[in-house]
Design an enzyme around this catalytic site. Structure first.
Site, PDB file in Angstrom:
ATOM      1  N   LYS A  27       0.850  -1.185   0.000  1.00 25.16           N
ATOM      2  CA  LYS A  27       0.000   0.000   0.000  1.00 25.16           C
ATOM      3  C   LYS A  27       0.892   1.243   0.000  1.00 25.16           C
ATOM      4  O   LYS A  27       1.781   1.389   0.860  1.00 25.16           O
ATOM      5  CB  LYS A  27      -0.845  -0.030   1.275  1.00 25.16           C
TER       6      LYS A  27
HETATM    7  C1  E4P Z   1      -8.333   1.390   3.604  1.00 28.35           C
HETATM    8  O1  E4P Z   1      -7.483   0.740   3.070  1.00 28.35           O
HETATM    9  C2  E4P Z   1      -8.118   2.183   4.812  1.00 28.35           C
HETATM   10  O2  E4P Z   1      -7.363   1.414   5.692  1.00 28.35           O
HETATM   11  C3  E4P Z   1      -9.390   2.534   5.528  1.00 28.35           C
HETATM   12  O3  E4P Z   1     -10.519   2.186   4.766  1.00 28.35           O
HETATM   13  C4  E4P Z   1      -9.441   3.902   6.105  1.00 28.35           C
HETATM   14  O4  E4P Z   1     -10.676   4.068   6.764  1.00 28.35           O
HETATM   15  P1  E4P Z   1     -10.984   5.246   7.808  1.00 28.35           P
HETATM   16  O5  E4P Z   1     -11.184   6.520   7.031  1.00 28.35           O
HETATM   17  O6  E4P Z   1     -12.228   4.816   8.500  1.00 28.35           O
HETATM   18  O7  E4P Z   1      -9.789   5.325   8.719  1.00 28.35           O
END
Ligand code: E4P
Length: 214
Positions: free
Chosen positions: A83
């Site tokens: 990522k």
């Molecule tokens: C996705 O890969 C992220 O980890 C996640 O969806 C972020 O979500 P949040 O905005 O609730 O922290």
């Protein structure tokens, strides 16, 4: 549509995997920090449970450092997807990862034009953060619709992964739009399962069953 679970808690992952509803896992530094465990331990255990894509985020901010982390993460397990944040250095790293055969999930995407750049760089997945956009009174799902339209226009292979999902309506809209993946917290997956009429119906059937002569 594929479902990923957005968590680093192994118990949540095991429960969703046992229900046969998840195709992969996404994590981020905040989710891993909540577990109190090392990143490596968490990742390896997740990959033992889920054979589909498991996103693991780099924390470097330069291309060279991101590439070092990306290679190390990808070497841990074959299903790890690296990522990478949607910044200029990140796009450089995405391009190199694509050349090296390392799958990437480009994260922290907040506009369709950012998503266009990620696809051009060779991202495997793009993660528009819909909940965080909604939080600032804008339309998170509108960005997803734009991305899907743009990717279709140009036949990009990058998969649209709807992230920062906060409630079942985000999932419903993602599925209606034809998003490739929605990554959901455990709580949202359980909200999707539940319907009050199912619970009432089951309660009645079980009560009536008691009246059947045995
Ligand atoms: C996705 O890969 C992220 O980890 C996640 O969806 C972020 O979500 P949040 O905005 O609730 O922290």
């Amino acid at each position: 549509m594929k479902f990923f679970i957005d968590t680093a808690y192994i118990d949540e992952i095991k429960e969703a995997a046992a229900m046969g509803i998840i195709d992969g896992v996404t994590t981020n530094p905040s989710l891993v920090a909540k577990t109190g465990r090392t990143f490596r331990d968490v990742l390896v255990e997740i990959c033992d449970v889920v054979k589909g894509p498991v996103s693991a985020e780099v924390v470097a901010t330069t291309c060279d450092d991101m590439m070092q982390e990306a290679r190390a993460l990808a070497a841990l397990r074959p299903n790890i997807v690296v990522k990478i944040p949607l910044i200029a250095e990140g796009l450089k790293a995405v391009r190199l990862c694509a050349q090296e055969g390392i799958k990437t999930n480009v994260t922290l995407c907040f506009s369709a034009t950012q998503a266009l750049l990620a696809a051009k760089a060779g991202a495997s997945y793009i993660s528009p953060f819909v909940g965080r956009v909604d939080d600032i009174s804008s339309g998170g799902m509108d960005i997803v619709a734009d991305i899907i339209e743009i990717y279709r226009n140009y036949d990009f292979d990058t998969e649209v992964l709807v992230a920062s999902v906060r409630h079942p309506i985000h999932v419903l809209e993602a599925a209606r739009m034809g998003a490739d993946v929605a990554t959901c917290p455990h709580k949202v997956l359980m909200q999707l399962v539940k319907h009050p009429l199912t619970d009432i119906g089951l309660e009645r059937f079980l009560a009536d069953w008691e009246k059947v002569p045995k």
